[in-house]
Enzyme design. Structure first.
Site, PDB file in Angstrom:
ATOM      1  N   GLU A 220      74.017   3.518  69.780  1.00 25.95           N
ATOM      2  CA  GLU A 220      74.485   4.875  69.535  1.00 25.95           C
ATOM      3  C   GLU A 220      75.580   5.285  70.509  1.00 25.95           C
ATOM      4  O   GLU A 220      76.335   6.229  70.235  1.00 25.95           O
ATOM      5  CB  GLU A 220      73.311   5.849  69.625  1.00 25.95           C
ATOM      6  CG  GLU A 220      72.296   5.734  68.510  1.00 25.95           C
ATOM      7  CD  GLU A 220      71.301   4.592  68.682  1.00 25.95           C
ATOM      8  OE1 GLU A 220      70.475   4.376  67.774  1.00 25.95           O
ATOM      9  OE2 GLU A 220      71.360   3.892  69.731  1.00 25.95           O
ATOM     10  N   GLU A 269      56.284  20.965  67.123  1.00 29.92           N
ATOM     11  CA  GLU A 269      57.302  19.999  66.714  1.00 29.92           C
ATOM     12  C   GLU A 269      58.300  20.562  65.696  1.00 29.92           C
ATOM     13  O   GLU A 269      58.182  21.681  65.217  1.00 29.92           O
ATOM     14  CB  GLU A 269      56.634  18.743  66.140  1.00 29.92           C
ATOM     15  CG  GLU A 269      56.378  17.670  67.194  1.00 29.92           C
ATOM     16  CD  GLU A 269      57.675  17.027  67.695  1.00 29.92           C
ATOM     17  OE1 GLU A 269      58.757  17.321  67.163  1.00 29.92           O
ATOM     18  OE2 GLU A 269      57.591  16.221  68.635  1.00 29.92           O
TER      19      GLU A 269
END
Length: 474
Positions: A220, A269
């Site tokens: 990445e 979350e």
């Protein structure tokens, strides 16, 4: 314009009117989290907390990328850039690759302060208690973890939650479907600790790139360079052969131990729920911490959409879906942030009868099968970025029986609709809603005519009406 670090981005948010400098002292224990959650839920500006209780000289930044405006600023675009234009530009940049540029530690602000071994004390930093009921203080909420494959040169940057256990150990959620999970399995099987570095407060595009899935072998870091338009400056870690952005706010180095578990979680979350119970999870031992003078701890408060995670997923996960279905005649892909990243809306030219099922199969055959349980496929005349048109198609074109296709499939351990047992074993389901007209329906006979301005009036009349719009008095 590219940002070398979080501080450049904060200054840009100030110039664009997307930042609030909070002078009043704010408590790291829930108050900063509550303010940030409220900011996300009403679409307010990002709060920069200048005074944090118990931590003089430290600052916190709430909700760095919780709106498309801030995402546009992070990309160097005007803050009022339309969503579709942001996504198109992201698509263009993400196809490129620019390898990081290694700099000397004297050029790396993240090396301004160092503590090693017995000196390490994670409580020197204002790790927030983000939500009431969380299992502990989560120092890493806008960050990424750097790890390296045991058998190759593949390096992964991934945004995985990490909680502080005590002064020199942390705990994290490592799932088998994640890239870090694939790496950790190898180290654990070999009985070896896995070196890691947690990068807290990177430049925004590096954080975004860490949420992408380029696949094994691709790092990445190269994508982050392409998104920024110039290579990310990186510096070697103090205790291992990993490289981290030189302008990060805090870097934590250590090892994830094999076959050692300590209870971690729960945590509110991105699904909008606290779904994963407190469970034994891998342990991150800390060997060294480096940080900038007067460090800024970013706070991304995951919960009910829309917050940083949903904006980022709506861009990065969309990119993964787009790559997975690129061989089909696609007119558009949208992952609405309000869905918590759980649905892809895909527009197609319906060139044969079962194309919707094939498009969904391609998406679910990729990594998205594990992360995205829902797929809505619409005809080419529906703008996938216009939720009004999508809802109209959903409740007028979708046949309640033949258009609905459900089946078992892999599932993320955080999906709220799964039972605890299903979450434990990753047993989920997939649902396709086929909102396309049957291929053999004849235009104007079985296939209804859409009664809209651009579809039911002659083109010449449309153009005349638009040309005279102001003359009408509008």
């Amino acid at each position: 314009m590219p940002f070398k670090g979080l501080r450049d981005f904060i200054e840009a948010l100030g110039r664009s009117g997307d930042l609030v400098r909070v002078e009043r002292e704010v408590d790291w224990n829930l108050e900063a989290g509550a303010i940030t959650r409220r900011v996300c839920e009403i679409g307010e500006r990002a709060p920069l907390f200048l005074r944090v209780k118990d931590y003089p000289g430290h600052r916190m930044l709430g909700a760095p990328l919780a709106t498309y405006r801030r995402f546009a600023v992070a990309m160097g675009l005007p803050p009022d850039t339309p969503v579709r234009a942001i996504l198109d530009e992201f698509d263009r940049r993400s196809r490129g690759r620019l390898k990081p540029r290694v700099v000397d530690r004297s050029q790396a602000p993240c090396k301004q302060n160092v503590m090693r071994g017995e000196e390490v004390d994670l409580f020197r930093f204002p790790a927030p208690m983000v939500h009431e009921g969380d299992g502990g203080r989560y120092l890493a909420t806008f960050h990424f973890v750097v790890t390296k494959d045991l058998d190759s040169d593949w390096v992964n940057w991934g945004m995985y939650r990490v909680m502080v256990h005590n002064r020199n150990t942390m705990g994290g959620l490592i799932l088998p479907g994640q890239d870090i999970g694939r790496m950790y399995v190898k180290y654990e099987a070999a009985g070896r600790p896995m070196p890691y570095a947690i990068v807290i407060g990177p430049d925004p595009m590096s954080a975004v790139a860490s949420c992408m899935s380029p696949g094994p072998g691709e790092t990445e870091a190269d994508i982050a360079g392409a998104l920024n338009g110039e290579p990310v400056e990186v510096v070697r870690c103090e205790t291992c052969d990993l490289y981290v952005p030189a302008h990060a706010e805090i870097v934590i180095e250590g090892e994830v131990l094999p076959k050692v578990r300590v209870e971690e979680g729960p945590f509110g979350e991105y699904t909008g729920y606290r779904t994963s119970p407190r469970m034994p999870r891998p342990v991150f031992t800390v060997k060294c911490v480096t940080w900038r003078d007067d460090p800024i701890v970013p706070l991304a408060n995951m919960g009910v959409p829309v917050d940083d995670s949903h904006i980022i997923f709506s861009v990065t996960w969309r990119q993964d879906v787009l790559n997975a279905v690129s061989k089909f005649p696609i007119t558009g892909v949208y992952v609405p942030p309000e869905s918590a990243g759980h649905v892809a809306i895909i527009g197609v030219h319906k060139v044969y009868e079962h194309i919707a099922q094939h498009v969904a199969d391609a998406m679910w055959g990729s990594k998205m099968g594990y992360l995205m349980p829902y797929c809505i496929v619409v005809d080419a005349d529906v703008d996938v970025y216009d939720m009004g048109q999508v809802l109209h198609a959903l409740f007028t074109k979708l046949h309640p029986i033949r258009g609905v296709h459900g089946r078992p499939g892999p599932g993320h351990g955080l999906f709220p609709f799964m039972s605890l047992e299903e979450r434990r074993w990753g047993k989920g389901a997939h649902l396709l809603l086929d909102c396309t007209w049957p291929f053999d329906w004849r235009e104007g006979i079985e296939r209804p005519q859409r009664a809209g301005f651009t579809t039911i009036y002659p083109k010449e009349l449309q153009e005349r009406v638009l040309a005279n719009w102001k003359a009408y008095g509008f």
